[in-house]
Design a protein around this motif. Structure first.
Motif, short mmCIF file in Angstrom:
data_model
loop_
_atom_site.label_atom_id
_atom_site.label_comp_id
_atom_site.label_asym_id
_atom_site.label_seq_id
_atom_site.Cartn_x
_atom_site.Cartn_y
_atom_site.Cartn_z
N LEU A 32 100.00 -51.81 51.68
CA LEU A 32 98.61 -52.01 51.32
C LEU A 32 98.41 -51.43 49.93
O LEU A 32 98.75 -50.27 49.69
N PRO A 33 97.91 -52.23 48.98
CA PRO A 33 97.68 -51.70 47.63
C PRO A 33 96.30 -51.03 47.55
O PRO A 33 95.35 -51.49 48.17
N TYR A 34 96.24 -49.95 46.83
CA TYR A 34 94.99 -49.21 46.65
C TYR A 34 94.74 -49.02 45.17
O TYR A 34 95.66 -48.67 44.42
N THR A 35 93.51 -49.26 44.75
CA THR A 35 93.09 -48.95 43.39
C THR A 35 92.23 -47.70 43.50
O THR A 35 91.21 -47.70 44.20
N LEU A 36 92.65 -46.64 42.81
CA LEU A 36 92.03 -45.34 42.97
C LEU A 36 91.47 -44.80 41.66
O LEU A 36 92.05 -45.02 40.60
N SER A 37 90.37 -44.07 41.76
CA SER A 37 89.83 -43.36 40.60
C SER A 37 90.75 -42.17 40.32
O SER A 37 91.64 -41.85 41.11
N THR A 38 90.54 -41.49 39.21
CA THR A 38 91.38 -40.36 38.86
C THR A 38 91.33 -39.27 39.93
O THR A 38 92.37 -38.75 40.35
N SER A 39 90.13 -38.90 40.38
CA SER A 39 90.00 -37.86 41.41
C SER A 39 90.69 -38.29 42.70
O SER A 39 91.40 -37.50 43.33
N GLN A 40 90.50 -39.53 43.09
CA GLN A 40 91.15 -40.04 44.30
C GLN A 40 92.67 -40.04 44.14
O GLN A 40 93.40 -39.64 45.05
N ALA A 41 93.14 -40.48 42.99
CA ALA A 41 94.58 -40.54 42.73
C ALA A 41 95.22 -39.17 42.79
O ALA A 41 96.31 -39.00 43.35
N LYS A 42 94.56 -38.16 42.25
CA LYS A 42 95.11 -36.81 42.28
C LYS A 42 95.18 -36.27 43.70
O LYS A 42 96.13 -35.58 44.06
N HIS A 91 88.64 -30.87 37.04
CA HIS A 91 88.05 -31.18 35.74
C HIS A 91 86.73 -31.94 35.88
O HIS A 91 86.29 -32.59 34.94
N PHE A 92 86.12 -31.85 37.02
CA PHE A 92 84.91 -32.60 37.29
C PHE A 92 83.72 -31.87 36.67
O PHE A 92 83.45 -30.72 36.98
N GLU A 93 83.01 -32.54 35.75
CA GLU A 93 81.92 -31.89 35.03
C GLU A 93 80.56 -32.10 35.67
O GLU A 93 79.62 -31.37 35.38
N LEU A 94 80.43 -33.09 36.52
CA LEU A 94 79.15 -33.34 37.17
C LEU A 94 79.06 -32.52 38.45
O LEU A 94 79.70 -31.48 38.58
N VAL A 95 78.32 -32.99 39.41
CA VAL A 95 78.22 -32.31 40.69
C VAL A 95 79.56 -32.45 41.42
O VAL A 95 80.03 -33.57 41.60
N PRO A 96 80.18 -31.36 41.82
CA PRO A 96 81.49 -31.46 42.48
C PRO A 96 81.39 -32.11 43.86
O PRO A 96 80.35 -32.07 44.50
N TYR A 97 82.51 -32.69 44.27
CA TYR A 97 82.57 -33.29 45.60
C TYR A 97 82.48 -32.20 46.65
O TYR A 97 83.04 -31.12 46.50
N ALA A 98 81.80 -32.52 47.76
CA ALA A 98 81.63 -31.56 48.84
C ALA A 98 82.61 -31.83 49.99
O ALA A 98 82.85 -30.95 50.82
N SER A 99 83.16 -33.05 50.06
CA SER A 99 84.07 -33.38 51.15
C SER A 99 85.04 -34.47 50.69
O SER A 99 84.77 -35.20 49.74
N ILE A 100 86.14 -34.58 51.41
CA ILE A 100 87.11 -35.63 51.10
C ILE A 100 86.51 -37.00 51.40
O ILE A 100 86.73 -37.95 50.66
N LYS A 101 85.73 -37.09 52.45
CA LYS A 101 85.09 -38.37 52.78
C LYS A 101 84.22 -38.84 51.62
O LYS A 101 84.15 -40.03 51.33
N ILE A 150 84.69 -38.30 48.45
CA ILE A 150 85.56 -38.77 47.36
C ILE A 150 85.97 -40.22 47.60
O ILE A 150 86.04 -41.03 46.68
N PHE A 151 86.22 -40.57 48.85
CA PHE A 151 86.71 -41.90 49.19
C PHE A 151 85.65 -42.79 49.83
O PHE A 151 85.98 -43.77 50.51
N SER A 152 84.38 -42.51 49.58
CA SER A 152 83.31 -43.23 50.28
C SER A 152 82.89 -44.55 49.65
O SER A 152 82.24 -45.35 50.29
N THR A 153 83.27 -44.79 48.42
CA THR A 153 82.80 -46.00 47.75
C THR A 153 83.50 -47.24 48.28
O THR A 153 84.68 -47.22 48.62
N ILE A 154 82.77 -48.32 48.34
CA ILE A 154 83.32 -49.59 48.83
C ILE A 154 84.42 -50.09 47.90
O ILE A 154 85.38 -50.70 48.31
N GLN A 155 84.30 -49.76 46.61
CA GLN A 155 85.28 -50.19 45.62
C GLN A 155 86.68 -49.64 45.93
O GLN A 155 87.67 -50.22 45.57
N TYR A 156 86.76 -48.50 46.61
CA TYR A 156 88.05 -47.87 46.90
C TYR A 156 88.20 -47.68 48.41
O TYR A 156 88.04 -46.59 48.92
#
Length: 180
Positions: A90-100, A128-138, A140-146
């Motif tokens: 299964l191929p996944y396209t990930l953002s930088t945070s997701q990829a790390k 290196h997240f400058e905005l509001v940090p993620y609160a959970s792993i879910k 980070i991976f919640s967007t439909i795009q990923y």
């Protein structure tokens, strides 16, 4: 002889290079590659060599995170997810945070300690997240795009941990043998 390849080769020394189209990062448009081993073939000799995915070597090959904001990762899908049997990735396209986070999970899987504490994964994602940090792993991976949740990342065996979904490569690897 399903799952086996037989090669006739002249005597000599050979470097076995594995190109993984099933698991690992796609770097500069190419699947990850690594040297599996070296084999010496002598005249009249038959050499058997079993080649398996080396997840440690796969985990050492990752993209340069500073060169982009979208990364491709391949991982074998469980039979129930793909509906197509073993060996389908299964191929996944990930953002930088997701990829790390996926890289951290891949390294843990390769070290045979697949469960990683959510707090450790959040440190990685928020480093290196400058905005509001993620609160959970879910989150980070919640967007439909990923859509990597539940097919790539699943709860670990210990509470508060996550892991990569167990690949179906074990059965394939037992069958994939090359004879030289």
């Amino acid at each position: 002889m399903a799952g086996k390849s037989i090669f006739e080769m002249s005597p000599g020394n050979y470097m076995l290079k594995v190109v993984s189209n099933t698991a690992g990062w796609v770097i500069e448009g190419q699947p990850v590659q690594y040297v599996d081993s070296q084999v010496t073939v002598k005249s009249g000799e038959i050499v058997r060599k079993t080649i398996r995915h080396d997840f440690r070597k796969l985990s050492e090959q990752h993209p340069n995170w500073s060169k982009g904001d979208s990364f491709r990762f391949r991982w074998p899908g469980p039979r129930k997810e793909t509906g197509m049997g073993m060996g389908v990735y299964l191929p996944y396209t990930l953002s930088t945070s997701q990829a790390k986070v996926v890289q951290q999970l891949l390294a843990a899987f390769a070290a045979r300690k697949p469960d990683v504490a959510e707090s450790d994964l959040l440190k990685t994602a928020n480093f290196h997240f400058e905005l509001v940090p993620y609160a959970s792993i879910k989150e980070i991976f919640s967007t439909i795009q990923y859509p990597a949740w539940d097919t790539l990342i699943v709860p670990g065996k210990s509470e508060g941990t996550w892991r990569l979904n167990e690949p179906i490569l074990t059965e394939i690897n037992l069958k994939n043998q090359a004879r030289f």
